[in-house]
Write a protein that holds these residues in place. Structure first.
Motif, PDB file in Angstrom:
ATOM      1  N   ARG A  24       4.723  99.535  -3.228  1.00 20.50           N
ATOM      2  CA  ARG A  24       5.121 100.939  -3.407  1.00 20.50           C
ATOM      3  C   ARG A  24       6.398 101.274  -2.646  1.00 20.50           C
ATOM      4  N   SER A  25       6.951 100.289  -1.933  1.00 18.36           N
ATOM      5  CA  SER A  25       8.170 100.525  -1.145  1.00 18.36           C
ATOM      6  C   SER A  25       9.334 100.919  -2.046  1.00 18.36           C
ATOM      7  N   HIS A  26      10.150 101.793  -1.534  1.00 20.62           N
ATOM      8  CA  HIS A  26      11.355 102.196  -2.245  1.00 20.62           C
ATOM      9  C   HIS A  26      12.317 101.013  -2.270  1.00 20.62           C
ATOM     10  N   SER A  27      12.896 100.701  -3.402  1.00 14.77           N
ATOM     11  CA  SER A  27      13.717  99.494  -3.494  1.00 14.77           C
ATOM     12  C   SER A  27      15.208  99.756  -3.670  1.00 14.77           C
ATOM     13  N   TYR A  28      15.664 100.980  -3.505  1.00 15.98           N
ATOM     14  CA  TYR A  28      17.099 101.251  -3.605  1.00 15.98           C
ATOM     15  C   TYR A  28      17.744 100.977  -2.261  1.00 15.98           C
ATOM     16  N   ARG A  29      17.858  99.695  -1.929  1.00 19.03           N
ATOM     17  CA  ARG A  29      18.425  99.290  -0.640  1.00 19.03           C
ATOM     18  C   ARG A  29      19.562  98.317  -0.896  1.00 19.03           C
TER      19      ARG A  29
END
Length: 77
Positions: A24-29
Motif C-alpha cells: 500500500r506504500s505510495h510509489s511516486y518516489r
C-alpha cells in the motif's frame, strides 16, 4: 550574471516499479541528480550557494516541464 558553475550531467532515478515491503506504500518516489562543477579557485561557501541557486539547472519545475531558464526555482512547491 555569469555563473561559475558548469552543468556536466544529470541522472533521474525512478522508483515507480520498486517493490516496497508494504504494497500500500505510495510509489511516486524519485531522485534527480544534477552534476555541477565549480572552479578550483572558488570563494566562500556563500558565493557557491548563491551560484547554485542562481544556476539554470536549479530551475527545474519537477512537473514534467524540465529546466526552464526563466522559470521559478524548484517549481511552484
Amino acid at each position: 550574471m555569469d555563473n561559475p558553475l558548469t552543468h556536466e550531467a544529470s541522472a533521474f532515478i525512478n522508483f515507480r516499479n520498486y517493490k516496497f515491503r508494504d504494497p500500500r506504500s505510495h510509489s511516486y518516489r524519485w531522485v534527480d541528480l544534477k552534476h555541477l562543477r565549480f572552479p578550483a579557485e572558488s570563494g566562500e561557501a556563500q558565493e557557491l550557494l548563491s551560484a547554485l541557486i542562481g544556476h539554470e539547472q536549479f530551475r527545474d519545475d519537477y512537473a514534467g516541464g524540465g529546466v526552464l531558464s526563466d522559470g521559478p526555482r524548484h517549481g511552484p512547491y
